[in-house]
Each structure stands twice: as structure tokens, then as C-alpha cells.
Design an enzyme around this catalytic site. Sequence first.
Site, PDB file in Angstrom:
ATOM      1  CE  LYS A   1      -1.678   1.803   3.678  1.00  0.00           C
ATOM      2  NZ  LYS A   1      -1.049   2.746   4.699  1.00  0.00           N
TER       3      LYS A   1
ATOM      4  CG  HIS B   1       0.266  -4.193   8.123  1.00  0.00           C
ATOM      5  ND1 HIS B   1       0.334  -2.869   7.743  1.00  0.00           N
ATOM      6  CD2 HIS B   1       0.372  -4.040   9.041  1.00  0.00           C
ATOM      7  CE1 HIS B   1      -0.002  -2.004   8.636  1.00  0.00           C
ATOM      8  NE2 HIS B   1       0.108  -2.539   9.574  1.00  0.00           N
TER       9      HIS B   1
ATOM     10  CE  LYS C   1      -2.177  -4.824  12.284  1.00  0.00           C
ATOM     11  NZ  LYS C   1      -0.720  -4.768  13.139  1.00  0.00           N
TER      12      LYS C   1
ATOM     13  CD  GLU D   1      -1.137   4.506  13.899  1.00  0.00           C
ATOM     14  OE1 GLU D   1       0.158   4.014  13.776  1.00  0.00           O
ATOM     15  OE2 GLU D   1      -1.492   5.190  13.072  1.00  0.00           O
TER      16      GLU D   1
ATOM     17  CG  ASP E   1      -1.327   6.235   6.360  1.00  0.00           C
ATOM     18  OD1 ASP E   1      -0.626   5.666   5.675  1.00  0.00           O
ATOM     19  OD2 ASP E   1      -1.291   6.127   7.659  1.00  0.00           O
TER      20      ASP E   1
ATOM     21  CG  HIS F   1      -4.460  -0.598   7.711  1.00  0.00           C
ATOM     22  ND1 HIS F   1      -3.986  -1.435   6.729  1.00  0.00           N
ATOM     23  CD2 HIS F   1      -3.798   0.388   7.822  1.00  0.00           C
ATOM     24  CE1 HIS F   1      -2.830  -0.997   6.446  1.00  0.00           C
ATOM     25  NE2 HIS F   1      -2.441   0.008   7.135  1.00  0.00           N
TER      26      HIS F   1
ATOM     27  CE  LYS G   1       0.400   8.153  11.213  1.00  0.00           C
ATOM     28  NZ  LYS G   1       0.566   6.581  11.710  1.00  0.00           N
TER      29      LYS G   1
HETATM   30  C1  BG6 Z   1       0.536   1.780   7.983  1.00  0.00           C
HETATM   31  C2  BG6 Z   1       0.392   3.262   7.876  1.00  0.00           C
HETATM   32  O1  BG6 Z   1      -0.312   1.288   6.707  1.00  0.00           O
HETATM   33  O2  BG6 Z   1      -0.225   1.250   9.161  1.00  0.00           O
HETATM   34  C3  BG6 Z   1       0.750   3.831   9.330  1.00  0.00           C
HETATM   35  O3  BG6 Z   1       0.791   3.857   6.783  1.00  0.00           O
HETATM   36  C4  BG6 Z   1       0.223   3.187  10.430  1.00  0.00           C
HETATM   37  O4  BG6 Z   1       0.682   5.481   9.390  1.00  0.00           O
HETATM   38  C5  BG6 Z   1       0.392   1.760  10.255  1.00  0.00           C
HETATM   39  O5  BG6 Z   1       0.996   3.679  11.534  1.00  0.00           O
HETATM   40  C6  BG6 Z   1      -0.312   1.053  11.462  1.00  0.00           C
HETATM   41  O6  BG6 Z   1       0.106  -0.366  11.483  1.00  0.00           O
HETATM   42  P1  BG6 Z   1      -0.200  -1.130  12.823  1.00  0.00           P
HETATM   43  O7  BG6 Z   1       0.307  -2.479  12.200  1.00  0.00           O
HETATM   44  O8  BG6 Z   1       1.132  -0.640  13.732  1.00  0.00           O
HETATM   45  O9  BG6 Z   1      -1.523  -0.848  13.480  1.00  0.00           O
END
Ligand code: BG6
Length: 525
Positions: free
Chosen positions: A176, A206, A210, A244, A263, A268, A375
Site C-alpha cells: 500500500k 498488513h 494480524k 496510535e 493512509d 486497514h 496519530k
Molecule cells: C500503515 C500506515 O499502513 O499502518 C501507518 O501507513 C500506520 O501510518 C500503520 O502507523 C499502523 O499499523 P499497525 O500495524 O502498527 O497498526
Amino acid sequence: MSNQASSTHSAPHSAAEAADNGGRVADRCIMVIFGASGDLSARKLLPALYNLGRNNLLPREFAILGFAKDAISEEDYRQRVRQDMHEYAGAPSDCSLCNWLADHTYYIAGDFGQAEDFDKLKAKITEMDERHHTGGNVFFYLATLPQFFSAIVRQLGEKCLTVEEPGHWRRVIIEKPFGSDLDSARVLNREIGQVLKETQIYRIDHYLGKETVQNILIFRFANGIFEPVWNRRYIDHVQITVAETLGVERRGGYYDRAGCLRDMVPNHILQLVSLTAMEPPISFEADAVRDEQSKVLHAITPIAPEDVLSRAVRGQYGEGRSGADGSGNDAEVMAGYRHEPMVDPQSHTETFVALKLTIDNWRWADVPFYIRTGKRLPKRMTEIVIQFRRAPFVLFRDTPVDRLTPNVLVMHIQPDEGISLQFGAKIPGAHVRVGGVTMDFKYTDYFGTESSTGYERLLYDCMIGDATLFQRADMVEAGWSVVEPVLDVWRALPARSFPNYPSGSWGPKEAEDLMRRDGRQWRME
Ligand code: BG6
């Protein structure tokens, strides 16, 4: 029980050993990593390969080819591979599996746009294939900046590196962000589709790597008791939070152009929505599952332009303090977004988003899905909250309404992975009083902890040709269609109040209002 292997990992990758370990060893193959000197490769991909090797899921006939701009020698790259596995996968120094993987690693310093470098790539693949008996199977991992995706696939096509013949496969994993809006995603799909068949394309998200995200399907469809109540008749609303604590770190250049909505949401978060809301698939075959996910994504009601301002909230973090509510006195002071490296000091980019979505189908009509992500929030936490309708009050006239908590099922995606169910119980005593209690399941209590990058399953699935956890072209486009109206309105009306939440807080007040207007609130732990 922990599945941790001993620290003397060697390279015993036979099919029998993998079978002992409960899995099938992956197909023999070469993995080509474009962008091999970058962060993703170091922190996730190489450690994931190490973890697969540790679990005896890598074949003996396996080799890695790194391709990147950096003019480093093959030997230096091998040294990096050992180092990354040590640093990011906790491999013991000088472990035999790391040495084995490093010995099976090659490197080409090249340019993604140069045809001659792809000639070198082709020659190297042929040589490696003969040496490691990989049977002509190759998968290309595009861990590069997105502007190179199309050019790399075109070059691969021109050198006939994507041609599959009976008995061997060629696949491409694309990271991505897949496009930056609906139009660019369509263009990218079209361009790569001129070279590759859809079955050769593995668009990665990704989040699907999980365990707890994969468990949503198992939870819903391997248990008989939840599905009957998983609908508008019993569910009041759904909340999804992806919070986050980190800021944009060193990614200001990318992030300031993308923003939080692009993003996190079309990829996600909508994966979480679709797994939570989809109908049962007719099998766990890749297309059966993805058909159902795709239907849900298409059923999300487009937000009308005139509703964007009331149903979509954006925020940008200002200076603040770390700590639970941003009020910690001795906590670390954190810079505001506009002071982050490579961010425009006047930036209008959002670092927080909350949306109210609805799904227009028989199961979910009138059940809002509230989502929020941002964030620099007070804690790192991803969870899906299913809030059920309240029981009729009549029996409990004397119990204050705020004590009659509704049933809430929480799927804790990360950290503290697990599932909890809240329900009312009688508080012991002569009077009938109801109090909220919780039943908790924690992954670690049952299955121990296993270090994982989240990429193991995805790499492995690509190596065995299972695309269930990868996004299809139509899903990516449907995801962009959901956010497109919001992107359009926000582009036309830049936010005037930024920054509008301090670092270390739960986002702008408007995110609370979004729920409060409907008589609801975000779950507090
Ligand atoms: C990424 C984003 O795809 O996922 C990031 O670009 C983000 O900005 C991240 O921090 C979050 O992934 P995870 O696995 O830490 O929740």
C-alpha cells in the site's frame, strides 16, 4: 502453549518437518524484493522470512534477491540480512538459520526505470534458479515508493519475467498505498492488469496478517452462538478504533501528501469493517471470501457531499504531552504536527479521522458503524466494539439507567489481543441491583506469545498461491469509492481550525459530538 522454537535454529525445511509443525512447506521459489535496502524489508520482510524458517515453513529450495538503488556489495547486503534478523526478529547472533538465509541471498544495485538493470535481474534469476532448484517459481515484492509500482511491473512484463508456464508460477506482491484516490487506483489496476492476470496480483494490507484480524472470521463463522444475533435486530451500533500514540515520525514527506484518511481508512479500517459485516462465505476459498467482503464494501452508503461535514470529522495534532489524557505534568512534551520534519508548517493535512458509515443491506440497515483513527492519541489500541441493544427496562425500574449497561462485545485487535463480553450481573445483596461485569479471553493465556511481524502468513500464502488475505482489484476500488466524497469535500474546504487536538488526547471534540448527537459515546476502558 508457546510455539517458540529453540535458539539453535537450523535450516531443516523438509515437507515432513513442516507437516509435523501443522503446516505445509511453501512452494520452492525465489523472492525478489524491490526496495530491498528500505525499512520495510529490514523490519518486516526479512524477519518474517526468518520466522517462517524457524517454523519449518520455508522450503530448502528457496533464495532471496534484493534489488535497490544502494550501491552496496552482495556480501554487505548479506551481512545486513543477518543483522536485520538479529535486530528485528530476535535471532541469536550467528544462528545457523540466519546464515543459511544469508547464504541464499543475492543483491543487485539497480534503477527501477532502467531496462538494462532488468536484464541483469533476469540473468540473476536464471542463475539462482539453477543453483537453488527453485523450479522457475518467482514472486516479486514491491516494497518501494508507490510511484514505482507501475514502472516495475511494466519492466517485468517487457523482460517476460511474469510469464507463467505449466509447472511454474510468477506472482507480484504490491504494497500500500494502492493509488491515492479512486481514479489513480483504477489507473494502477489497469496498468498492472496489462501485464499480469488478476490471479498473479497480491495487493497486500498488513492488517490481514494480524492473527486477531483473521480471527474475526473464525469467531463469527466457527461458532454457532454469535451469528444469530449478528444483525440489526440485536446490534445497536459498531465502533472501530485504531489509535496510535506515535506521530508521523520520519514519514512526514509521504504523510503530508496522504493524510490520515487515505493512509488508514480505505485499506486497514475497511478491512475490519468488511470482516465484521460480511455474510458467511460459501467456503474459505479466496474468491468466496473476497466476494462477500466486496459486497459489503459496495453496500456502504456513499456519504453525500452535503453530509460530509456532519458525518466526517478531521483533526490535526498540536503540541501536547504524552500520558493518558494529555494532562501529565512531568510527561514528555510532543511537537505539533506542523513542526514535524518534512511537514509543511501551514499544513492542512489531517492526522485524525472519525466517520459515521452505514451499510445499506438487510443485515445492517440503520446500524451505524462509527470509525476513528489518529496519530498521537493517548494509547495504542485497535478494537472493534459491537454494542448490542439494551434489554427492556421494565423489570429494573429502580436501577438507574446508566447502571443498565448494554451488552458489549469487544474484539481487541492489538495490543492485548483478545475478546471480551460485558453483561449485567446481580450485585450481591438483599436488593436487586445490576452491575456490569466482563468475561475476558486473552490470546496469550491460551496460546502464549510468539514473536511475529504480521507478514509471515502473507508471505507464506503468496508462496502457496492462496490469495484470500489479499485485496482484489474491485475491493480496492470499492474502498476508495467510500472515502472519495470525503476527500473531495475536504479538498475543496481546507480545515480552518487546525491544529485542533493536543497530542496525547482522544482527538477533536467534534469526534465526541459525532456520537453524542446520536445519543452514543465512544467506549472508554
Ligand atoms: C500503515 C500506515 O499502513 O499502518 C501507518 O501507513 C500506520 O501510518 C500503520 O502507523 C499502523 O499499523 P499497525 O500495524 O502498527 O497498526
